[in-house]
Design a protein around this motif. Sequence first.
Motif, mmCIF file in Angstrom:
data_model
loop_
_atom_site.group_PDB
_atom_site.id
_atom_site.type_symbol
_atom_site.label_atom_id
_atom_site.label_comp_id
_atom_site.label_asym_id
_atom_site.label_seq_id
_atom_site.Cartn_x
_atom_site.Cartn_y
_atom_site.Cartn_z
ATOM 1 N N MET A 1 0.834 -1.196 0.000
ATOM 2 C CA MET A 1 0.000 0.000 0.000
ATOM 3 C C MET A 1 0.870 1.248 0.000
ATOM 4 N N ALA A 143 -8.333 0.305 2.277
ATOM 5 C CA ALA A 143 -8.666 -1.120 2.282
ATOM 6 C C ALA A 143 -7.873 -1.842 3.361
ATOM 7 N N LEU A 144 -8.415 -2.972 3.789
ATOM 8 C CA LEU A 144 -7.774 -3.819 4.796
ATOM 9 C C LEU A 144 -7.497 -5.187 4.190
ATOM 10 N N PRO A 145 -6.301 -5.723 4.368
ATOM 11 C CA PRO A 145 -6.022 -7.055 3.821
ATOM 12 C C PRO A 145 -6.876 -8.112 4.503
ATOM 13 N N ARG A 165 -6.424 -16.253 -0.396
ATOM 14 C CA ARG A 165 -6.647 -14.881 0.090
ATOM 15 C C ARG A 165 -5.510 -13.923 -0.247
ATOM 16 N N HIS A 169 -8.340 -7.751 -0.461
ATOM 17 C CA HIS A 169 -8.548 -6.675 0.507
ATOM 18 C C HIS A 169 -10.034 -6.384 0.660
ATOM 19 N N ARG A 170 -10.404 -5.866 1.812
ATOM 20 C CA ARG A 170 -11.764 -5.382 2.070
ATOM 21 C C ARG A 170 -11.802 -3.881 1.812
ATOM 22 N N LEU A 211 -4.084 1.715 -3.339
ATOM 23 C CA LEU A 211 -4.582 1.332 -2.028
ATOM 24 C C LEU A 211 -3.856 2.103 -0.931
ATOM 25 N N PRO A 213 -3.900 2.381 3.599
ATOM 26 C CA PRO A 213 -4.373 1.592 4.749
ATOM 27 C C PRO A 213 -5.738 2.049 5.235
#
Length: 403
Positions: A1, A143-145, A165, A169-170, A211, A213
């Motif tokens: 990121m 986004a969050l991994p 996975r 990312h979310r 992306l 964090p």
Amino acid sequence: MSAPVNFTAPFHALIVAAGTGQRAGGGVPKQYRLLAGKPVLRRTVDAFAGTPGLQSITVVIGAGQEADCASALSGIETLTVVPGGASRQESVRNGLEDLTRRLGDAAEAAVVLIHDAARPFATPRMIQSVSETAHRAGAALPALPVVDTLKSAAADGTVAATVPRAGLHRAQTPQGFRLGAILAAHRAADPAQEATDDAMLAELAGLPITLVPGEETNVKLTTEADFAAAEQRLSVARETRTGMGFDVHRLVTGDHLWLCGIRIDHDQTLLGHSDADVGLHAITDAILGALGDGDIGQHFPPSDPQWKGAPSDAFLRHAATLAARRDAKILHVDATLICEAPKVGPHRAAMRARVADILGLSKDRVSIKATTTEKLGFTGRGEGIACQAVATLSLPPYEDESE
């Protein structure tokens, strides 16, 4: 990121509040439901309003929500309310079109941050990170991994497969874009293909997205359980902070001076760019200190001609507004004026009442004291007046910035 660059980037906020979903209960759309006594939409707007770099706020609402919106956002003047459409995608486009008309020639290069009204916990740090990255890279997505193992399900409810996975990312909001580019993506979108977020439309238009964090606390309130968790967080997750302020101004020949918001007849006056009220200046700095939000000189530079002769109650009101935007409660302020003259005692009650009125506090939460330096130093020689102040605030904790 990508790491954000180090400057305060100007941005426009577009908050999407047109939904009608009531899965969370409460009898009203979730953006108007009270969360710890304040509408969710108000908390979301306040989060952006308190972030440096903000240029404007556009709120897109659904049909028939005008009264709820006006109630939730009462007292906020620097925003525009725009009617939404039949879908989130249409609502966002309506907001982008309206913002573009208002900005005129400046619209193409402007940065807009598109955010869900049901995410009231976005922090200024993350908002600025998205804004700064969008300025540099053109588009930014917090986004969050994904850390949990992912499984796909078969029709009968059994596990069909394990999904890798790596790289997943979310996505969160706010999502930042150049206004011209994201509006073009919306205009070119196939109406039959409903995008789940604005980053998807940017992808379809071939726009690269960087992306940044996200934050675990930047949750979207959807269910009753989400609201229960948010209520719990706001009820217990507060901290007490103390800020200190200090100010000095020189005394020169005059016929009056201002101390703690009160005009006092005197044969000298305090010299300064504003009205030089050392009491209000010190209290202002104490509140800013507790908020971790710089000092009075950063918010009201003495080099700026608009503050020449300005009444210092404007500075203190500004600090109180910043505190309110952080959902902070001012518990107590305590100021000590240091001078040989004028005598503070005859004016102490009026000073307490004035400071309490400016901050919206009861008088028992304001303390004004005075002392001398026994004829020692510049205050003892009558060359100036000093004030030191302490402010105590209760507020939600800031996110850990040590990472």
